[in-house]
Design an enzyme around this catalytic site. Structure first.
Site, PDB file in Angstrom:
ATOM      1  N   LYS A   1       0.830  -1.209   0.000  1.00 33.86           N
ATOM      2  CA  LYS A   1       0.000   0.000   0.000  1.00 33.86           C
ATOM      3  C   LYS A   1       0.863   1.257   0.000  1.00 33.86           C
ATOM      4  O   LYS A   1       0.517   2.249  -0.633  1.00 33.86           O
ATOM      5  CB  LYS A   1      -0.941   0.007   1.210  1.00 33.86           C
ATOM      6  CG  LYS A   1      -2.056  -1.021   1.082  1.00 33.86           C
ATOM      7  CD  LYS A   1      -3.121  -0.829   2.132  1.00 33.86           C
ATOM      8  CE  LYS A   1      -4.179  -1.912   2.039  1.00 33.86           C
ATOM      9  NZ  LYS A   1      -5.133  -1.863   3.155  1.00 33.86           N
TER      10      LYS A   1
ATOM     11  N   LYS B   1      -4.569 -10.856  -6.134  1.00 35.01           N
ATOM     12  CA  LYS B   1      -5.796 -11.223  -5.421  1.00 35.01           C
ATOM     13  C   LYS B   1      -6.926 -10.265  -5.771  1.00 35.01           C
ATOM     14  O   LYS B   1      -6.688  -9.099  -6.125  1.00 35.01           O
ATOM     15  CB  LYS B   1      -5.564 -11.265  -3.906  1.00 35.01           C
ATOM     16  CG  LYS B   1      -5.353  -9.927  -3.280  1.00 35.01           C
ATOM     17  CD  LYS B   1      -5.483  -9.939  -1.776  1.00 35.01           C
ATOM     18  CE  LYS B   1      -5.392  -8.479  -1.327  1.00 35.01           C
ATOM     19  NZ  LYS B   1      -5.611  -8.189   0.030  1.00 35.01           N
TER      20      LYS B   1
ATOM     21  N   LYS C   1     -10.585  -4.965  -2.981  1.00 38.37           N
ATOM     22  CA  LYS C   1     -11.546  -3.855  -2.946  1.00 38.37           C
ATOM     23  C   LYS C   1     -10.949  -2.592  -3.525  1.00 38.37           C
ATOM     24  O   LYS C   1     -11.668  -1.741  -4.019  1.00 38.37           O
ATOM     25  CB  LYS C   1     -11.910  -3.557  -1.480  1.00 38.37           C
ATOM     26  CG  LYS C   1     -12.928  -4.476  -0.902  1.00 38.37           C
ATOM     27  CD  LYS C   1     -13.315  -3.989   0.481  1.00 38.37           C
ATOM     28  CE  LYS C   1     -12.657  -4.844   1.525  1.00 38.37           C
ATOM     29  NZ  LYS C   1     -12.326  -4.205   2.753  1.00 38.37           N
TER      30      LYS C   1
HETATM   31  P1  TYM Z   1     -10.384  -6.596   4.477  1.00 40.93           P
HETATM   32  O1  TYM Z   1     -11.420  -5.561   4.763  1.00 40.93           O
HETATM   33  O2  TYM Z   1      -9.379  -6.286   3.436  1.00 40.93           O
HETATM   34  O3  TYM Z   1     -11.058  -7.967   4.081  1.00 40.93           O
HETATM   35  C1  TYM Z   1     -12.059  -8.599   4.857  1.00 40.93           C
HETATM   36  C2  TYM Z   1     -11.802 -10.102   4.884  1.00 40.93           C
HETATM   37  O4  TYM Z   1     -11.810 -10.638   3.554  1.00 40.93           O
HETATM   38  C3  TYM Z   1     -10.623 -11.404   3.330  1.00 40.93           C
HETATM   39  N1  TYM Z   1     -10.228 -11.261   1.915  1.00 40.93           N
HETATM   40  C4  TYM Z   1     -10.162 -12.271   1.045  1.00 40.93           C
HETATM   41  N2  TYM Z   1     -10.370 -13.581   1.171  1.00 40.93           N
HETATM   42  C5  TYM Z   1     -10.216 -14.351   0.061  1.00 40.93           C
HETATM   43  N3  TYM Z   1      -9.860 -13.861  -1.144  1.00 40.93           N
HETATM   44  C6  TYM Z   1      -9.617 -12.541  -1.317  1.00 40.93           C
HETATM   45  N4  TYM Z   1      -9.274 -12.069  -2.510  1.00 40.93           N
HETATM   46  C7  TYM Z   1      -9.772 -11.685  -0.192  1.00 40.93           C
HETATM   47  N5  TYM Z   1      -9.616 -10.345  -0.010  1.00 40.93           N
HETATM   48  C8  TYM Z   1      -9.896 -10.116   1.281  1.00 40.93           C
HETATM   49  C9  TYM Z   1      -9.602 -10.781   4.261  1.00 40.93           C
HETATM   50  O5  TYM Z   1      -8.548 -11.673   4.535  1.00 40.93           O
HETATM   51  C10 TYM Z   1     -10.438 -10.465   5.474  1.00 40.93           C
HETATM   52  O6  TYM Z   1     -10.569 -11.596   6.300  1.00 40.93           O
HETATM   53  N6  TYM Z   1      -7.157  -5.937   8.211  1.00 40.93           N
HETATM   54  C11 TYM Z   1      -8.415  -6.539   7.849  1.00 40.93           C
HETATM   55  C12 TYM Z   1      -9.587  -6.074   8.682  1.00 40.93           C
HETATM   56  C13 TYM Z   1      -9.399  -6.202  10.168  1.00 40.93           C
HETATM   57  C14 TYM Z   1      -9.453  -7.422  10.895  1.00 40.93           C
HETATM   58  C15 TYM Z   1      -9.247  -7.047  12.248  1.00 40.93           C
HETATM   59  C16 TYM Z   1      -9.668  -8.754  10.549  1.00 40.93           C
HETATM   60  C17 TYM Z   1      -9.166  -5.207  11.051  1.00 40.93           C
HETATM   61  N7  TYM Z   1      -9.085  -5.702  12.311  1.00 40.93           N
HETATM   62  C18 TYM Z   1      -9.240  -8.003  13.260  1.00 40.93           C
HETATM   63  C19 TYM Z   1      -9.654  -9.710  11.566  1.00 40.93           C
HETATM   64  C20 TYM Z   1      -9.438  -9.339  12.901  1.00 40.93           C
HETATM   65  C21 TYM Z   1      -8.725  -6.192   6.408  1.00 40.93           C
HETATM   66  O7  TYM Z   1      -8.257  -5.216   5.891  1.00 40.93           O
HETATM   67  O8  TYM Z   1      -9.658  -6.991   5.826  1.00 40.93           O
END
Ligand code: TYM
Length: 327
Positions: free
Chosen positions: A112, A194, A197
């Site tokens: 990022k 991957k 978003k």
């Molecule tokens: P975020 O918002 O990017 O994504 C949410 C969840 O979706 C999963 N994910 C995917 N799984 C499979 N294939 C993909 N292409 C894909 N893209 C995203 C992510 O692994 C995630 O589980 N840092 C985290 C949010 C967060 C969090 C936490 C998660 C903040 N605090 C505490 C767990 C526990 C994030 O940016 O997820």
């Protein structure tokens, strides 16, 4: 103490089928076995610049998505991160436990930061301390996430054990729950990256709010590999990615799927995948739209109340152990 789950998603961009298949789907499945906390992590979102009104709208949309996916607010606690100020408070403390070198090593930060160049915000670097705070506040046992969060989970465990060692046993040691299938759904336009978003190319992902025509168009445009046979094959990542989405949405085994598509080509796979996705999203979106504003507001208010009572207890212990006392 009951076994606990914590997880969350950022209210940025549009949540996509990868977020659902890699994470949300497992939250729904696990919520009956664990005491569960699902959080819309809006404080993480502002680690890159956000438009305020879009952020507010997205925060509520993501909460609707949790509920539409099948998170039952009678069973699980659903809330918005900023409603529980202990997240920011513990994050500060963990910023004083984590080393800059550990933060600089995080691959998500490096990726990022490359895009933001000289405008990288300090919060983007310290993002994993806030994520560790989210998890550790609830004495979490299990964190269901996609593969891309693995490194952040490892750092969370390191911080928990460092804190426990230096200040006395305070945090429970969380484990990542990363599904065998679906933890890494790849972009439709490029199976080497991957589904994301924040991808500027809208054709890379199927979002959870896409209408039927958009889904059909995106699936049709998805890149494929050379060859013609429809089977799971690591050397054909584009088709394997489409098959993985198909597998998770239909619940069929890989053997059944390969038999079904024997003698049929890529076009047939795409057309069936598009229809399966459309049929998945139709009731999903209907459920999203059926949630009234007041219902959503009260669900989130109740969730925050419940989360706060647990977060407060952990913070009290943390401060006491560290000698942080006031008047
Ligand atoms: P975020 O918002 O990017 O994504 C949410 C969840 O979706 C999963 N994910 C995917 N799984 C499979 N294939 C993909 N292409 C894909 N893209 C995203 C992510 O692994 C995630 O589980 N840092 C985290 C949010 C967060 C969090 C936490 C998660 C903040 N605090 C505490 C767990 C526990 C994030 O940016 O997820």
């Amino acid at each position: 103490m009951p076994k606990r789950i914590f997880s969350g998603a950022q209210p940025t961009g549009n949540l996509h089928i990868g977020n659902y298949l890699g994470a949300l789907r497992n939250w729904v499945a696990l919520q009956h076995e664990y005491e569960s906390f699902f959080c819309v992590v809006n404080l993480h979102a502002i680690t890159v610049p956000q438009d305020p009104s879009a952020l507010a709208a997205k925060t509520r949309e993501v909460a609707r998505i949790y509920l539409a996916a099948g998170i039952d607010p009678k069973v699980s606690t659903v809330f918005v991160q900023s409603d529980v100020s202990e997240h920011a408070e513990l994050a500060w403390i963990l910023n004083c436990v984590v080393r800059v070198s550990e933060l600089e090593r995080m691959t998500q930060y490096k990726d990022k930061a490359k895009k933001q160049r000289e405008n990288v915000l300090a919060g983007l670097l310290t993002y994993p301390a806030l994520m560790a705070a989210d998890i550790l506040l609830y004495q979490t046992d299990l964190v269901p996430v996609g593969h891309d969060q693995k490194q952040h989970l490892e750092l969370t465990r390191d911080l928990a054990s460092r804190f426990n060692r230096d200040f006395g046993e305070t945090f429970r040691m969380p484990e990542a729950f990363i599904p065998k299938v679906g933890a890494k759904i790849q972009a439709l336009d490029d199976p080497a990256k991957k589904m994301s978003k924040s991808d500027e190319n809208v054709h890379g992902s199927i979002t959870l709010v896409d209408d039927a025509d958009t889904v059909r168009r995106k699936v049709k445009r998805a890149v494929t590999d050379s060859g013609t046979e429809v089977r799971f094959d690591a050397s054909r990542p584009a088709i394997t990615n489409l098959l993985t989405i198909y597998q998770l949405l239909t619940g069929k085994t890989s053997v059944e799927i390969e038999e079904h598509f024997a003698g049929k080509g890529y076009a047939q796979l795409k057309s069936e995948l598009a229809e399966v996705t459309v049929e998945f999203l139709r009731p999903f979106q209907a459920r999203m739209n059926a949630i009234g504003d007041e219902e959503l507001r009260s669900t989130l208010a109740e969730g925050a109340e419940k989360a706060r009572s647990i977060a407060r207890e952990t913070m009290r212990a943390v401060k006491e152990r560290m000698g942080i006392v006031g008047a």
